[in-house]
Design an enzyme around this catalytic site. Structure first.
Site, PDB file in Angstrom:
ATOM      1  N   HIS A   1       0.822  -1.213   0.000  1.00  0.00           N
ATOM      2  CA  HIS A   1       0.000   0.000   0.000  1.00  0.00           C
ATOM      3  C   HIS A   1       0.857   1.265   0.000  1.00  0.00           C
ATOM      4  CE1 HIS A   1      -4.099   1.587   0.518  1.00  0.00           C
ATOM      5  NE2 HIS A   1      -3.489   2.623   1.082  1.00  0.00           N
TER       6      HIS A   1
ATOM      7  N   ASP B   1       0.286   5.538  -1.123  1.00  0.00           N
ATOM      8  CA  ASP B   1      -0.699   6.542  -1.550  1.00  0.00           C
ATOM      9  C   ASP B   1      -0.108   7.672  -2.375  1.00  0.00           C
ATOM     10  OD1 ASP B   1      -3.538   6.292  -0.913  1.00  0.00           O
ATOM     11  OD2 ASP B   1      -2.849   5.876   1.112  1.00  0.00           O
TER      12      ASP B   1
ATOM     13  N   GLU C   1      -8.857   1.560  -2.877  1.00  0.00           N
ATOM     14  CA  GLU C   1      -9.024   1.649  -1.426  1.00  0.00           C
ATOM     15  C   GLU C   1     -10.400   2.213  -1.090  1.00  0.00           C
ATOM     16  OE1 GLU C   1      -6.239   4.112   0.716  1.00  0.00           O
ATOM     17  OE2 GLU C   1      -6.613   3.017   2.572  1.00  0.00           O
TER      18      GLU C   1
ATOM     19  N   HIS D   1     -13.344   2.206   3.087  1.00  0.00           N
ATOM     20  CA  HIS D   1     -12.350   3.103   3.691  1.00  0.00           C
ATOM     21  C   HIS D   1     -12.953   3.539   5.018  1.00  0.00           C
ATOM     22  CE1 HIS D   1      -9.669   6.690   4.114  1.00  0.00           C
ATOM     23  NE2 HIS D   1      -8.820   5.704   3.903  1.00  0.00           N
TER      24      HIS D   1
ATOM     25  N   HIS E   1      -9.171  -1.410   7.107  1.00  0.00           N
ATOM     26  CA  HIS E   1     -10.232  -0.389   7.245  1.00  0.00           C
ATOM     27  C   HIS E   1     -11.623  -0.981   7.473  1.00  0.00           C
ATOM     28  CE1 HIS E   1      -8.095   3.359   6.464  1.00  0.00           C
ATOM     29  NE2 HIS E   1      -7.472   2.776   5.455  1.00  0.00           N
TER      30      HIS E   1
ATOM     31  N   HIS F   1      -2.755  -2.928   4.698  1.00  0.00           N
ATOM     32  CA  HIS F   1      -1.996  -2.031   5.585  1.00  0.00           C
ATOM     33  C   HIS F   1      -2.689  -1.957   6.946  1.00  0.00           C
ATOM     34  CE1 HIS F   1      -4.961   0.463   3.562  1.00  0.00           C
ATOM     35  NE2 HIS F   1      -4.695   1.524   4.297  1.00  0.00           N
TER      36      HIS F   1
ATOM     37  N   ASP G   1       2.119   2.168   3.699  1.00  0.00           N
ATOM     38  CA  ASP G   1       1.181   3.306   3.677  1.00  0.00           C
ATOM     39  C   ASP G   1       1.902   4.641   3.545  1.00  0.00           C
ATOM     40  OD1 ASP G   1      -1.329   4.400   3.515  1.00  0.00           O
ATOM     41  OD2 ASP G   1      -1.773   4.287   5.656  1.00  0.00           O
TER      42      ASP G   1
HETATM   43 ZN   LIG Z   1      -5.682   3.455   4.360  1.00  0.00          ZN
END
Ligand SMILES: [Zn+2]
Length: 423
Positions: free
Chosen positions: A45, A47, A144, A171, A217, A238, A308
């Site tokens: 993961h 971003d 995600e 999420h 999540h 993650h 992450d």
């Molecule tokens: Zn996240």
């Protein structure tokens, strides 16, 4: 007491060879790097695509990703961190749910594809073999948040066609079909508990397609129901251990045990908040504590890494960006993790899951696409057009159902809407 000279000689020989072996042993930092060269990391993961939207409105022409310094991720840092494959998170905020989440998701898929096609160091792949064969940094795509499919199995299928290989079911918001672990962030579908019957269909369709089910999540009850429903191993892309830090984002021991039975993995994340629950000093040893605990409960084969980076703001000392992964491997070697356990953590455990997910897809070839739609009452979205069985057209107006709302059009929007009776 009389000593046997032969025994004494052998004993001395043993001591000397031990000392020599100890001298020969490389520093643990060097061993970590050597191991990662042989087994480059597959990270679950990252971003960066979100940062590209926020900072540069996805204008790749404005940046040089090799040396970009406004983010924790760039190509040079990925190379120093011995990252062999990266799942890029395709994330859109929950506020886009029931609005333009699908457009925003497509735009994020577009930016990942363009990014990975425009640098020779990166390579888009979408199979486990593609990761194994890649000589570059393999790029993969994960969605995600289930709000990105707008409760549509057809949309899910089209994302698969675009190369998406995992979807995080939620999420920080509930979708109409799955409950999130975050409770006070959004107020979507507040009475949901776990997965609805449509949610189970989403999981089963993901199995059929060969898309990994990501339970980071999600609420514990969603995770338990997904584990019961899925025919393939699942991932937490993650998340860390609830026992070490009791944050709702983390995985409790009973789910870790189910995960071991499911042969899935939890990819331990580095977000300070979910690692340390407010403790002041957070460093590589804090992360390693999560690894030790998960290994104790579910075994080292249930573990991967999902940093992450660029998804959150706080990282442990010594793990500030994607170049720092070797520091963690060094700490785990120091704690007695074997090289074969760590090869698993770095890539083999993930590849095992991915291959099994692909096998379930191959075994599902005789199954048809699921053509079900979510019941309109479960979506409660006034923007959602329902074009089934519209009421009969009156002389000059055509009411079109908008779920609970309805709008009168003086003229039909399309010639098809002008026919007098629909069945
Ligand atoms: Zn996240």
């Amino acid at each position: 007491m009389k000593r046997d000279p032969m025994k004494l000689f052998l004993w001395l020989l043993l001591v000397i060879s031990d000392v020599l072996a100890f001298r020969k042993e490389k520093p643990v930092g060097e061993r970590a790097v050597e191991l990662m060269k042989k087994a480059p990391l597959i990270d679950g993961h990252n971003d960066l695509p979100l940062r590209l939207r926020i900072l540069y409105q996805n204008r790749l022409s404005k940046i040089n990703l090799k040396i970009l310094n406004t983010t924790r991720t760039n190509i040079q840092k990925l190379q120093s961190g011995h990252v062999g494959a990266q799942f890029w998170s395709v994330y859109v905020i929950c506020s886009a749910q029931n609005k333009d989440a699908v457009r925003l998701t497509l735009e994020q898929i577009d930016v990942v594809k363009r990014m990975c096609q425009s640098y020779p160091e990166l390579e888009l792949v979408n199979t486990s073999q593609g990761i194994a064969d890649s000589k570059n940094i393999a790029c993969l795509i994960g969605i995600e948040g289930g709000h990105s499919i707008d409760s549509s199995l057809a949309t899910l299928r089209m994302y698969y066609d675009l190369g998406v290989r995992y979807m995080t079911l939620t999420h920080t918001c509930n979708t109409p079909w799955a409950e999130s672990s975050s409770k006070q962030v959004h107020n979507f579908y507040p009475n949901l508990n776990g997965l609805t019957s449509f949610g189970k269909k989403v999981v089963m369709e993901m199995n059929r397609l060969g898309m990994m089910i990501d339970l980071s999540h999600t609420s514990d009850s969603t995770a338990r129901m997904a584990l019961q429903t899925s025919r393939a191993p699942v991932i937490f892309s993650h998340s860390s251990a609830f026992f070490v830090c009791n944050h709702p984002r983390n995985v409790p021991d009973d789910i870790l045990q189910s995960l071991e039975r499911n042969k899935g993995i939890v990819m331990v994340t580095f977000y300070t908040k979910v690692l340390a629950c407010g403790r002041k000093v957070v460093n590589v040893t804090t992360v390693a504590d999560h690894f030790d605990h998960i290994k104790k409960i579910a075994g080292s084969k249930s573990i991967g890494i999902g940093g992450d980076y660029d998804g959150v703001d706080q990282f442990p000392e010594g793990l500030e960006d994607v170049s720092k992964y070797p520091a963690l491997i060094e700490e785990l070697l120091r704690r007695g993790w074997t090289e074969s356990e760590l090869t698993g953590v770095l890539r083999e455990n993930f590849l095992r899951v991915f291959k099994e997910v692909e096998k379930v897809r191959n075994d599902s070839r005789s199954m048809n696409e699921n053509e079900d739609e979510i019941p309109q009452r479960e979506v409660q979205n006034s923007c959602r057009l329902d074009l089934r069985n519209p009421p009969l057209r009156t002389s000059d107006t055509l009411p079109i159902s908008f779920g609970s709302a309805s709008v009168q059009h003086a003229e039909p929007e399309h010639p098809l809407l002008a026919i007098t009776s629909w069945k």
